[in-house]
Scaffold this active site. Structure first.
Site, PDB file in Angstrom:
ATOM      1  N   GLU A   1      -7.802 -10.505  -0.255  1.00  0.00           N
ATOM      2  CA  GLU A   1      -8.359  -9.445  -1.097  1.00  0.00           C
ATOM      3  C   GLU A   1      -9.596  -8.823  -0.462  1.00  0.00           C
ATOM      4  OE1 GLU A   1      -7.004  -7.880  -3.453  1.00  0.00           O
ATOM      5  OE2 GLU A   1      -5.307  -9.210  -3.775  1.00  0.00           O
TER       6      GLU A   1
ATOM      7  N   TYR B   1     -13.083  -6.195  -9.440  1.00  0.00           N
ATOM      8  CA  TYR B   1     -11.701  -6.128  -8.979  1.00  0.00           C
ATOM      9  C   TYR B   1     -11.293  -7.427  -8.251  1.00  0.00           C
ATOM     10  CZ  TYR B   1      -7.848  -5.596  -5.897  1.00  0.00           C
ATOM     11  OH  TYR B   1      -6.680  -5.861  -5.247  1.00  0.00           O
TER      12      TYR B   1
ATOM     13  N   ASP C   1      -7.622  -1.201  -8.943  1.00  0.00           N
ATOM     14  CA  ASP C   1      -8.056  -0.683  -7.641  1.00  0.00           C
ATOM     15  C   ASP C   1      -7.602   0.778  -7.578  1.00  0.00           C
ATOM     16  OD1 ASP C   1      -5.333  -0.779  -7.237  1.00  0.00           O
ATOM     17  OD2 ASP C   1      -5.420  -1.907  -5.360  1.00  0.00           O
TER      18      ASP C   1
HETATM   19  N1  ADE Z   1      -4.135  -4.527  -1.982  1.00  0.00           N
HETATM   20  C1  ADE Z   1      -5.059  -5.288  -2.581  1.00  0.00           C
HETATM   21  N2  ADE Z   1      -4.544  -6.443  -2.988  1.00  0.00           N
HETATM   22  C2  ADE Z   1      -3.239  -6.436  -2.626  1.00  0.00           C
HETATM   23  C3  ADE Z   1      -2.186  -7.335  -2.750  1.00  0.00           C
HETATM   24  N3  ADE Z   1      -2.370  -8.516  -3.328  1.00  0.00           N
HETATM   25  N4  ADE Z   1      -0.995  -6.970  -2.265  1.00  0.00           N
HETATM   26  C4  ADE Z   1      -0.841  -5.784  -1.679  1.00  0.00           C
HETATM   27  N5  ADE Z   1      -1.797  -4.888  -1.533  1.00  0.00           N
HETATM   28  C5  ADE Z   1      -2.998  -5.200  -1.994  1.00  0.00           C
END
Ligand code: ADE
Length: 386
Positions: free
Chosen positions: A51, A134, A152
């Protein structure tokens, strides 16, 4: 004119998204299920690292760098105990190096305050350096199955379009609305639809179908429920925010090799852009409209102009700046070589993967070592392979 299409029900959206996600999610390295530990869906360390990496970085790039980073630092303890330079080196190519420092600090915080175990509670997670609402929600939800909303950019865009909210990119009131709406969806679905599949499904839909610009509505599981799609407004949502111009920075960079095939590098100052990373000696100018010019650059380096050969020019965008690079090969003869200052040192090619370089510097330095490039030819505006 506002759409007259009825606003879709939260639980219905949730059901469709979770079902779609469970059938067709991309196989990404951080999505592997954890085995053994009750209450843990996925390895929380892998979720946290992914993340943080995914903030402002494309999935394809994170996919390339994720496993090598985990091979260097397979556990939170190994990351906490590493020195910062090796963390920055392993972060190479992901950009926004501040995140690497914050992740490192978060690992130390977890080791010190939580006995090396990543907290399950979003409020505790949000106390970690570099972890906002987030990321705290994403770790709590994806690793531990918490029923919390997350928003997000991708999720916000999907929600704006589904509810036909004529939002403006990055607008604070619109983002508050997106969090409230996501919260409403989670509350309406809790106990009925798996929350991680809703959150990650919305994110996935935004990344692969409900993409910025022209959405791929013909492939969208929410097409029948989407107010923006019905009103024909989805492709204009969110509307772009008025941009403030990025600052321009002009960098002249010297690729200097010695007879043993080593390259001269220096460390960048801190604080600032690419703080404490390594680079080929670079003269940087802000508040001007062009590069330094050969004579000034040669004088700055302490060599004659005839030692310089211009190889390439290219631009690199960061979040706040456009950095214009001009890259020179410098041929030193013994009489020209000036003493190396404390902040500069000769670096063996084999050391390069282990020291932190920004991506434009890595690109220029790679060209210094590649046999085919640099080539002779037009001294103007050649670009370099990425
Ligand atoms: N962008 C942020 N977190 C994500 C996730 N878990 N899978 C794909 N794209 C992401």
């Amino acid at each position: 004119m506002r759409s007259t299409v009825p606003v879709p029900g939260s639980r219905e959206i949730a059901r469709v998204i979770a079902d779609w996600f469970s059938r067709g999610a991309r196989d990404l390295p951080w999505r592997r299920e954890a085995v053994g530990d009750p209450g843990v869906r996925r390895d929380p360390y892998r979720v946290l690292v992914s993340e943080i990496m995914l903030q402002q970085t494309q999935v394809s790039r994170v996919v390339e760098r994720f496993d090598p980073f985990l091979a260097h630092f397979p556990t939170i303890d190994r990351l906490a105990e590493a020195d910062e330079a090796s963390v920055l080196a392993a972060w190479s190519g992901l950009g926004y190096y501040r995140r690497a420092r914050l992740l490192h600090a978060a690992a130390r915080h977890i080791q010190r305050e939580h006995d090396g175990r990543i907290p399950t509670d979003p409020a505790r997670l949000a106390e970690l350096p570099g972890v906002g609402r987030y990321t705290a929600g994403a770790v709590a939800c994806f690793a531990f199955g918490a029923s919390v909303p997350i928003v997000d950019g991708n999720i916000a865009r999907v929600l704006f379009r589904v509810f036909d909210r004529r939002a403006v990119q990055g607008d604070a009131a619109d983002m508050r609305w997106a969090w409230e709406t996501a919260d409403q969806i989670v509350r309406a679905s809790s106990g009925h639809v798996p929350i991680p599949a809703i959150n990650e499904g919305l994110m996935e839909l935004g990344a692969t179908v409900c993409v910025p610009g022209e959405p791929r509505c013909s492939r969208c599981p929410l097409a029948a429920l989407c107010a923006g799609g019905a009103a024909g407004t989805a492709n204009q949502i969110p509307s772009p925010r008025k941009t403030t111009a990025r600052k321009s920075v002009f960098c002249s960079t010297a690729l200097i090799m010695d007879r043993r095939g080593r390259i001269l590098l220096e460390r960048r100052p801190s604080p600032g852009m690419w703080s404490l990373m390594w680079q080929a000696p670079t003269l940087e100018r802000e508040g001007v409209r062009r590069h330094a010019g050969a004579a000034r650059f040669a004088a700055w380096l302490g060599v004659g102009v005839s030692a310089l050969e211009r190889l390439a020019r290219f631009r690199h965008q960061t979040s706040h700046r456009t950095v214009h690079f001009e890259c020179w090969r410098v041929r030193l003869d013994a009489s020209q070589a000036r003493p190396i200052s404390a902040s500069r040192r000769w670096v063996e090619p084999g050391e390069l993967p282990g020291i932190g370089l920004s991506s434009p510097q890595a690109r220029m330095i790679a060209s210094a070592f590649s046999a085919s490039s640099p080539r002779r030819g037009s001294p103007r505006a050649r670009t370099l392979p990425r």
